[in-house]
Design a protein around this motif. Structure first.
Motif, PDB file in Angstrom:
ATOM      1  N   PRO A 214       0.821  -1.217   0.000  1.00 47.38           N
ATOM      2  CA  PRO A 214       0.000   0.000   0.000  1.00 47.38           C
ATOM      3  C   PRO A 214       0.855   1.268   0.000  1.00 47.38           C
ATOM      4  O   PRO A 214       2.053   1.225   0.277  1.00 47.38           O
ATOM      5  CB  PRO A 214      -0.818  -0.118   1.294  1.00 47.38           C
ATOM      6  N   LEU A 215       0.219   2.384  -0.304  1.00 52.43           N
ATOM      7  CA  LEU A 215       0.913   3.679  -0.412  1.00 52.43           C
ATOM      8  C   LEU A 215       1.746   3.941   0.836  1.00 52.43           C
ATOM      9  O   LEU A 215       1.241   3.868   1.958  1.00 52.43           O
ATOM     10  CB  LEU A 215      -0.111   4.792  -0.628  1.00 52.43           C
ATOM     11  N   HIS A 216       3.028   4.286   0.616  1.00 53.43           N
ATOM     12  CA  HIS A 216       3.943   4.441   1.745  1.00 53.43           C
ATOM     13  C   HIS A 216       5.106   5.348   1.384  1.00 53.43           C
ATOM     14  O   HIS A 216       5.339   5.662   0.219  1.00 53.43           O
ATOM     15  CB  HIS A 216       4.492   3.065   2.175  1.00 53.43           C
ATOM     16  N   THR A 217       5.847   5.753   2.399  1.00 57.66           N
ATOM     17  CA  THR A 217       7.177   6.322   2.240  1.00 57.66           C
ATOM     18  C   THR A 217       8.161   5.250   2.679  1.00 57.66           C
ATOM     19  O   THR A 217       7.836   4.409   3.514  1.00 57.66           O
ATOM     20  CB  THR A 217       7.359   7.580   3.112  1.00 57.66           C
ATOM     21  N   ASP A 218       9.382   5.276   2.126  1.00 60.12           N
ATOM     22  CA  ASP A 218      10.378   4.274   2.523  1.00 60.12           C
ATOM     23  C   ASP A 218      11.122   4.747   3.778  1.00 60.12           C
ATOM     24  O   ASP A 218      11.364   5.943   3.965  1.00 60.12           O
ATOM     25  CB  ASP A 218      11.395   4.046   1.400  1.00 60.12           C
ATOM     26  N   LEU A 219      11.499   3.794   4.596  1.00 59.85           N
ATOM     27  CA  LEU A 219      12.262   4.026   5.832  1.00 59.85           C
ATOM     28  C   LEU A 219      11.634   5.071   6.768  1.00 59.85           C
ATOM     29  O   LEU A 219      12.343   5.932   7.309  1.00 59.85           O
ATOM     30  CB  LEU A 219      13.726   4.394   5.530  1.00 59.85           C
ATOM     31  N   PRO A 220      10.309   4.984   6.983  1.00 57.65           N
ATOM     32  CA  PRO A 220       9.705   5.855   8.011  1.00 57.65           C
ATOM     33  C   PRO A 220      10.190   5.447   9.398  1.00 57.65           C
ATOM     34  O   PRO A 220       9.922   6.137  10.382  1.00 57.65           O
ATOM     35  CB  PRO A 220       8.201   5.576   7.857  1.00 57.65           C
ATOM     36  N   THR A 221      10.920   4.357   9.447  1.00 53.67           N
ATOM     37  CA  THR A 221      11.495   3.828  10.677  1.00 53.67           C
ATOM     38  C   THR A 221      12.744   4.596  11.105  1.00 53.67           C
ATOM     39  O   THR A 221      13.314   4.300  12.143  1.00 53.67           O
ATOM     40  CB  THR A 221      11.910   2.378  10.422  1.00 53.67           C
ATOM     41  N   ARG A 222      13.216   5.560  10.273  1.00 55.14           N
ATOM     42  CA  ARG A 222      14.435   6.326  10.569  1.00 55.14           C
ATOM     43  C   ARG A 222      14.063   7.751  10.925  1.00 55.14           C
ATOM     44  O   ARG A 222      13.145   8.324  10.354  1.00 55.14           O
ATOM     45  CB  ARG A 222      15.394   6.375   9.367  1.00 55.14           C
ATOM     46  N   GLU A 223      14.864   8.327  11.833  1.00 55.40           N
ATOM     47  CA  GLU A 223      14.660   9.711  12.249  1.00 55.40           C
ATOM     48  C   GLU A 223      14.587  10.630  11.027  1.00 55.40           C
ATOM     49  O   GLU A 223      13.731  11.508  10.946  1.00 55.40           O
ATOM     50  CB  GLU A 223      15.822  10.120  13.154  1.00 55.40           C
ATOM     51  N   LEU A 224      15.502  10.412  10.063  1.00 53.75           N
ATOM     52  CA  LEU A 224      15.463  11.165   8.809  1.00 53.75           C
ATOM     53  C   LEU A 224      15.116  10.201   7.680  1.00 53.75           C
ATOM     54  O   LEU A 224      15.909   9.330   7.325  1.00 53.75           O
ATOM     55  CB  LEU A 224      16.824  11.824   8.518  1.00 53.75           C
ATOM     56  N   GLN A 225      13.908  10.349   7.137  1.00 58.18           N
ATOM     57  CA  GLN A 225      13.544   9.521   5.983  1.00 58.18           C
ATOM     58  C   GLN A 225      14.367   9.971   4.775  1.00 58.18           C
ATOM     59  O   GLN A 225      14.589  11.166   4.588  1.00 58.18           O
ATOM     60  CB  GLN A 225      12.066   9.709   5.641  1.00 58.18           C
ATOM     61  N   PRO A 226      14.776   9.022   3.918  1.00 60.65           N
ATOM     62  CA  PRO A 226      15.529   9.435   2.726  1.00 60.65           C
ATOM     63  C   PRO A 226      14.721  10.418   1.890  1.00 60.65           C
ATOM     64  O   PRO A 226      13.507  10.289   1.761  1.00 60.65           O
ATOM     65  CB  PRO A 226      15.737   8.133   1.964  1.00 60.65           C
ATOM     66  N   GLY A 227      15.413  11.392   1.294  1.00 62.76           N
ATOM     67  CA  GLY A 227      14.744  12.426   0.504  1.00 62.76           C
ATOM     68  C   GLY A 227      14.333  11.932  -0.866  1.00 62.76           C
ATOM     69  O   GLY A 227      13.156  11.879  -1.196  1.00 62.76           O
ATOM     70  N   LEU A 228      15.305  11.534  -1.682  1.00 69.70           N
ATOM     71  CA  LEU A 228      14.982  11.034  -3.010  1.00 69.70           C
ATOM     72  C   LEU A 228      14.998   9.523  -3.001  1.00 69.70           C
ATOM     73  O   LEU A 228      15.874   8.917  -2.394  1.00 69.70           O
ATOM     74  CB  LEU A 228      16.025  11.493  -4.033  1.00 69.70           C
ATOM     75  N   GLN A 229      14.035   8.946  -3.707  1.00 70.03           N
ATOM     76  CA  GLN A 229      14.074   7.503  -3.939  1.00 70.03           C
ATOM     77  C   GLN A 229      14.100   7.227  -5.432  1.00 70.03           C
ATOM     78  O   GLN A 229      13.377   7.852  -6.202  1.00 70.03           O
ATOM     79  CB  GLN A 229      12.852   6.818  -3.322  1.00 70.03           C
ATOM     80  N   PHE A 230      14.963   6.295  -5.820  1.00 70.86           N
ATOM     81  CA  PHE A 230      15.058   5.828  -7.204  1.00 70.86           C
ATOM     82  C   PHE A 230      14.529   4.401  -7.243  1.00 70.86           C
ATOM     83  O   PHE A 230      14.863   3.594  -6.364  1.00 70.86           O
ATOM     84  CB  PHE A 230      16.519   5.799  -7.671  1.00 70.86           C
ATOM     85  N   LEU A 231      13.731   4.073  -8.255  1.00 79.87           N
ATOM     86  CA  LEU A 231      13.300   2.691  -8.481  1.00 79.87           C
ATOM     87  C   LEU A 231      13.497   2.386  -9.962  1.00 79.87           C
ATOM     88  O   LEU A 231      12.770   2.891 -10.812  1.00 79.87           O
ATOM     89  CB  LEU A 231      11.828   2.501  -8.100  1.00 79.87           C
ATOM     90  N   HIS A 232      14.506   1.596 -10.239  1.00 74.64           N
ATOM     91  CA  HIS A 232      14.934   1.316 -11.609  1.00 74.64           C
ATOM     92  C   HIS A 232      14.445  -0.070 -12.003  1.00 74.64           C
ATOM     93  O   HIS A 232      14.733  -1.057 -11.325  1.00 74.64           O
ATOM     94  CB  HIS A 232      16.481   1.392 -11.644  1.00 74.64           C
ATOM     95  N   CYS A 233      13.712  -0.146 -13.107  1.00 75.00           N
ATOM     96  CA  CYS A 233      13.144  -1.425 -13.551  1.00 75.00           C
ATOM     97  C   CYS A 233      14.111  -2.127 -14.505  1.00 75.00           C
ATOM     98  O   CYS A 233      14.407  -1.621 -15.587  1.00 75.00           O
ATOM     99  CB  CYS A 233      11.805  -1.165 -14.252  1.00 75.00           C
TER     100      CYS A 233
END
Ligand code: OGA
Ligand code: ZN
Ligand code: ZN
Length: 390
Positions: A214-233
């Motif tokens: 489901p809709l999410h942000t990555d690493l919400p488990t960290r004090e600072l969530q990563p800013g940019l995310q890349f997903l390469h197919c």
């Protein structure tokens, strides 16, 4: 008019948009009048604090040596002049001399109008909804790799919209590294420098299954969530597995309008996010919506599959569930969603602290699916933009 580079201050150039005409002296400030009739107050302390001379600023690092607290709080000029070259010259009590470039002064003036202008410039963000399905900014990999202007356009789209697609990528394993490093260094995590998104028997995250994610942000488990995310197919031969994106800031603003009390609950009541395996145990307790010092939404933190049990005061538990349901309900509305299935050689790049992403269920028996991802912090993006704009 000429753009003069101030070598001491900060590597930028400051166009001289107006000339200094005259000044009026007040007990604790100078009021400068410009050729376009604007009036800018500058406090004596502020001027002394920002003296750009080589005694006050180390010319190699361009960082300040002076500490204003070592100067008397009631410091005042002995003599003030507008020099023939347009600079503001001040002789201070105690013998120090300061020269200020008029373009620099104008760029840092703090009367109401320029402050409002600067704030407006900072608000270049544009919220989006489902119209993004027709307006998705798409960039060409070979061009991004050699053309700095194209690179800047991509980075501005990431800053202002928080979503982009790159096409024409190689499909070789690890080819993501090269384009990520065009921006800055990669932020490593316990999932690796690059993480492999594949359905695995020994998955340490629901991401590494074939389930609907489901809709999410990555690493919400960290004090600072990563800013940019890349997903390469690299491969996408399996049936299903479409990507869904939602502008979390647009949803938060819709919630603020529709139900201000739910918005406030999600700003105030922290939620715990957890990720654990045999070697690590990450936890972060933070609200779903974060605001900056001006009250603007600055971050969304959400991932139902990483969420711990709500731990709110008993008298606010129902309120938290109501607000959480309301937010998720909005993100599920098609009017907010961009839906697109990535093909091999394409890549998503988005602001992970703003743009929520989801993956629809896929059928691993129907074919292979392999994505690689990585992260770069938001500060690196903004720094790269400023340097490219110099
Ligand atoms: C993830 C993720 C999306 C996908 O790995 O966090 O969101 O399409 N993957 O597999
Ligand atoms: Zn000085
Ligand atoms: Zn994800």
């Amino acid at each position: 008019m000429s753009a003069v580079h101030n070598p001491i201050a900060d590597y930028r150039s400051y166009p001289q948009v107006a000339d200094l005409l005259e000044f009026a002296r007040h007990p604790d400030l100078l009021e400068l009048r410009w050729s376009d009739d604007r009036l800018s107050p500058f406090h004596h302390q502020w001027l002394r604090d920002n003296c750009p001379c080589a005694e006050c600023v180390y010319s190699v690092t361009r960082e300040q040596l002076l500490e204003i607290v070592d100067v008397a709080a009631d410091i005042a000029p002995l003599a003030v002049a507008i020099a023939a070259d347009g600079y503001l010259d001040i002789d201070w009590q105690g013998g120090h001399r300061s020269r200020y470039h008029p373009g620099w002064l104008r760029a840092h003036a703090y009367d109401d109008d320029p402050r409002a202008e600067r704030l407006a410039q900072q608000r270049s963000r544009r919220l989006w909804q489902a119209e993004m399905n027709q307006q998705l900014p798409v960039f060409d990999y070979p061009t991004l790799m050699h053309d700095d202007q194209a690179l800047l356009q991509w980075l501005l789209a990431l800053r202002d919209l928080g979503i982009s697609q790159v096409t024409g990528m190689p499909t070789a394993v690890d080819s993501l590294q090269g384009i990520a490093r065009r921006i800055a260094f990669i932020r490593e995590s316990n999932f690796g420098v690059l993480f492999n998104v594949q359905s695995k028997a020994d998955a340490d995250s629901n991401a590494y299954t074939a389930f609907n994610l489901p809709l999410h942000t990555d690493l919400p488990t960290r004090e600072l969530q990563p800013g940019l995310q890349f997903l390469h197919c690299l491969v996408n031969d399996a049936r299903g597995g479409a990507s869904v994106f939602v502008d979390g800031f647009a949803v938060a603003e819709a919630l603020r309008r529709e139900a201000p009390e739910d918005f406030r609950s999600l700003c105030e009541l922290p939620i715990e996010f957890r990720n654990k395996d045999r070697r690590s145990d990450y936890r972060c307790l933070a609200p779903l919506i974060a605001l900056d010092a001006l009250g603007n939404v600055s971050e969304i933190r959400i991932a139902n599959f990483l969420r711990g049990p709500f731990d709110a005061p008993a008298q606010r538990m129902s309120e938290l569930y109501r607000a959480y349901r309301h937010f998720i309900g909005l993100t599920r509305q098609p009017r907010f969603q961009l839906v697109c299935r990535l093909e091999a050689g394409q890549m998503w790049c988005f602001d992970n602290r703003r743009t929520l992403h989801a993956r629809r269920e896929f059928d691993p028996a129907s074919g292979a699916r392999h994505f690689q991802g990585c992260y770069i912090d938001r500060d690196e993006l903004l720094s790269r933009i400023r340097v490219l704009q110099r």
